[in-house]
Design an enzyme around this catalytic site. Structure first.
Site, PDB file in Angstrom:
ATOM      1  N   ARG A 179       0.835  -1.205   0.000  1.00 48.23           N
ATOM      2  CA  ARG A 179       0.000   0.000   0.000  1.00 48.23           C
ATOM      3  C   ARG A 179       0.870   1.255   0.000  1.00 48.23           C
ATOM      4  NH1 ARG A 179      -4.565  -0.312   4.472  1.00 48.23           N
ATOM      5  NH2 ARG A 179      -5.354   1.507   3.319  1.00 48.23           N
ATOM      6  N   CYS A 235      -1.446   6.164   9.038  1.00 45.92           N
ATOM      7  CA  CYS A 235      -1.786   4.876   8.427  1.00 45.92           C
ATOM      8  C   CYS A 235      -2.890   5.160   7.416  1.00 45.92           C
ATOM      9  CB  CYS A 235      -2.206   3.867   9.495  1.00 45.92           C
ATOM     10  SG  CYS A 235      -3.569   4.445  10.544  1.00 45.92           S
TER      11      CYS A 235
END
Length: 280
Positions: A179, A235
């Site tokens: 990611r 995050c």
């Protein structure tokens, strides 16, 4: 206790202490009712349930990310309602490697409640150790929880933009590497990372057995981070950054902050730059 963690044995020994409150934070992303359902099946005796989206986050808006910080007055009322005040030791646990419990831990530290800890091990570890569980719902004598907001614990997008690329600032992306590199993005509409961020996947905080690595191993994980830096962690939505913050605290880093909106907030502004390579 100098650590931010307590052992299974410590909690087992203090289950009946009136000044210890246990908070069950189990939650599965994409299954918003599953945490409460498994809590109702069984939990650590005396534990109250805290829901990531109902209690530990506020309503999603255009900006602010997928799990905006909760209304702090409402959270304080919830905490007081289950018998938490300035004299209470709080222990949080989950079954997600500590990610949800760390969100609760971070929020209480943000509210100025230092006597807050995460269980070293999950509810599954607790049960595997043969420790007690129950389906009985606890009762509490309400108290008054008075927040003392620690503004230095959190940054919002304008604060982050002022710091990007500055010397003495380290930005840490807590998501998994694919990611971070923009090779896949299962949740948010844009893939990649915030420019200048380095990648430290939050699950690397844990041993193969799923317990927390000791402080020296956490220091080794963050060997590329300067102790004097202002460290900013993000995050996807401000949840799994918090176990990295706990790990950094265990490793001895002091100036550690959460970019609360995280990647899902960053990409809600189309003009914000995106990076997809290490070192960008």
């Amino acid at each position: 206790m100098s650590s931010n963690l307590v052992t299974l044995q410590w909690l087992a020994d203090h289950l009946n202490d009136a000044d210890v409150k246990i908070l069950d934070c189990r939650f599965a992303l994409g299954q918003p009712h599953s945490g409460r359902e498994v809590y109702l099946q069984d939990h650590i005796p005396g534990a109250f349930y805290c829901d990531l989206e109902q209690d530990l986050s506020s309503k999603v808006e255009t900006h602010g990310g997928r799990h905006p910080l909760p209304n702090l007055d409402e959270l304080a009322a919830k905490l007081g309602g289950i018998g938490i005040d300035a004299t209470t030791t709080v222990v949080a646990y989950d079954d997600q490697g500590g990610a949800m419990a760390s969100r609760l831990w971070w929020l209480l530290r943000y509210l100025g409640h230092e006597q807050t800890f995460v269980l070293d091990g999950t509810y599954s570890h607790w049960k595997s150790a043969g420790l007690p569980s129950t389906s009985e719902l606890p009762t509490a004598e309400p108290k008054t929880f008075t927040p003392s907001i620690q503004d230095a614990h959190v940054l919002h997008i304008d604060d982050l933009k002022k710091r990007l690329g500055n010397p003495g600032v380290t930005l840490i992306d807590a998501r998994e590497e694919r990611r971070y590199l923009g090779l896949e993005e299962p949740i948010d509409p844009v893939a990649g990372h915030i420019p200048s961020a380095v990648n430290h996947f939050w699950k690397d905080s844990l041993t193969d057995a799923g317990t927390w690595k000791p402080a020296d191993a956490q220091r080794a994980r963050f060997a590329d981070v300067h102790a004097d830096d202002e460290i900013i962690v993000y995050c996807g939505s401000g949840v799994t950054a918090t176990p990295n913050i706990l790990a950094l605290r265990e490793a001895g880093f002091q100036n550690v902050k959460l970019y609360a909106g995280s990647w899902s907030d960053w990409v809600s502004y189309p003009e914000n730059p995106i990076a997809t390579k290490k070192g960008e």
